[in-house]
Design an enzyme around this catalytic site. Structure first.
Site, short mmCIF file in Angstrom:
data_model
loop_
_atom_site.label_atom_id
_atom_site.label_comp_id
_atom_site.label_asym_id
_atom_site.label_seq_id
_atom_site.Cartn_x
_atom_site.Cartn_y
_atom_site.Cartn_z
N SER A 111 0.83 -1.20 0.00
CA SER A 111 0.00 0.00 0.00
C SER A 111 0.87 1.26 0.00
CB SER A 111 -0.97 -0.05 1.19
OG SER A 111 -2.03 0.87 1.01
N ASP B 127 -9.89 -3.31 -5.84
CA ASP B 127 -9.37 -2.73 -4.60
C ASP B 127 -10.21 -1.53 -4.19
OD1 ASP B 127 -7.81 -1.32 -2.65
OD2 ASP B 127 -5.98 -2.21 -3.43
N HIS C 14 -8.30 -4.96 -1.00
CA HIS C 14 -7.06 -4.25 -0.67
C HIS C 14 -6.17 -5.16 0.17
CE1 HIS C 14 -4.38 -0.90 -0.28
NE2 HIS C 14 -4.38 -1.02 1.04
#
Length: 346
Positions: A144, A272, A300
């Site tokens: 991320s 996502d 995600h």
């Protein structure tokens, strides 16, 4: 898919394909018990980052090294961190996670925090590891926020600027403005509120102690209801940006995909909830050193599959396979461009 964009092999279990289910499942499943040794690495500006070394570590000084960068408000306790560190350890690698400033057990010293384009600390750490383990093959992975940071760092340093054999970016928010907007819509606001609560709690403590040069009082801080508003009021002024828009433009790694020279694997789910659909359609075509694998599902940093009679992490399996490939001569030759082996005995 065409060019360097490939369909990932991930397949969700029947009934568990929903992007929010995939996002939340890793928090509900058992996590591997990974022990750690903590090290504080001093930085040139007088601050520090906290390293979590998974142990027991390999006895060989030339054992391959796996370096992990977590996501926004993540840490050693994050489900993906435990999984990836345990996977690397099982394969005989030396795993270490770098906490971004203020994300470890101790608050950082300076009146600043961390952000998606903050590559200096990672660069300093990789240089430090090059001196400590000069003969070890090294691979870095980011998740991320940490993935966007890693892609940006790889682009900045070119093919020979880092003692890394490869990089893995997982769920990278490569267009920060678009991702901030996506998080402020629908059910995704649940994740946004969770992240904001953690970020604002840290800032509130430091504001009360008079440690941050921000014109914020408790009421105004509490009223920041989106990541964009938070970045405009906190992230940008703390780190020298002229507002959130300037921060997103200068810190987003997506525009740099065509400049990457180091072998880089990008893993992405098209559903996502932190990102807009078709993210890679709005970005430059990746360079020959990059392989992008896009799954239709996965949420995600979820990627939970059914395997061996239970729910398992496809993500840890895919990363483990990549580490094995890059540690082998055959895997080095198979990469789209080249794998730069940095061991002094190569």
């Amino acid at each position: 898919m065409s060019g360097r964009l490939h369909l990932a092999t991930f397949r969700p279990p029947p009934g568990l394909a929903n992007r929010h289910v995939q996002t939340l499942l890793p928090r509900l499943l058992p996590r591997p018990g990974v022990k750690r040794d903590v090290e504080l690495l001093e930085l040139p500006d007088g601050d520090f980052v906290e390293l979590a070394w998974a142990h027991p570590a390999p006895a060989r000084e030339d054992a391959p090294l796996f370096l992990l960068f977590h996501g926004l408000e993540g840490s050693f306790a994050s489900p993906y961190a435990r999984l990836l560190l345990a996977t690397a350890a099982r394969l005989g690698w030396r795993p270490v996670l770098m906490h971004f400033r203020g994300c470890g057990d101790k608050p950082n010293r300076l009146p600043r925090a961390y952000h998606s384009g903050d590559t200096a600390d990672a660069y300093w750490l990789i240089g430090h590891l090059a001196h400590r383990y000069p003969r070890a093959l090294k691979v870095a992975a980011g998740v991320s926020l940490g993935a966007n940071m890693l892609v940006k760092l790889v682009a900045e340093q070119g093919g020979d600027g880092l003692d890394l054999a490869g990089a893995i970016a997982i769920g990278a928010p490569l267009d920060l403005a678009a991702c901030a907007d996506s998080l402020h819509q629908g059910f995704s606001r649940l994740y946004e509120r969770h992240l904001l609560a953690s970020l604002k709690a840290k800032v509130a403590r430091r504001l009360r102690a008079g440690e941050l040069p921000l014109p914020l009082d408790r009421r105004r801080l509490a009223g920041l209801d989106s990541l964009r508003a938070y970045d405009d009021a906190v992230t940008a002024p703390l780190h020298g940006f002229d507002g959130a828009a300037d921060y997103y433009r200068r810190a987003s790694a997506g525009p740099l995909l065509g400049e990457l020279e180091l072998p880089t694997l990008l893993l992405h789910a098209d559903d996502d909830p932190f990102m807009p659909a078709g993210l890679f359609e709005r970005l430059p075509h990746p360079s020959a050193s990059v392989r992008v694998e896009i799954a239709r599902h996965g949420g995600h940093v979820g990627f939970i599959e059914w395997r061996d009679g239970g729910l398992r992490s496809w993500l840890s399996r895919r990363v483990g396979r990549q580490l094995e490939d890059w540690a082998s001569p055959a895997g080095q030759e198979a990469w789209p461009d080249r794998l730069r082996v940095t061991r002094s005995d190569s």
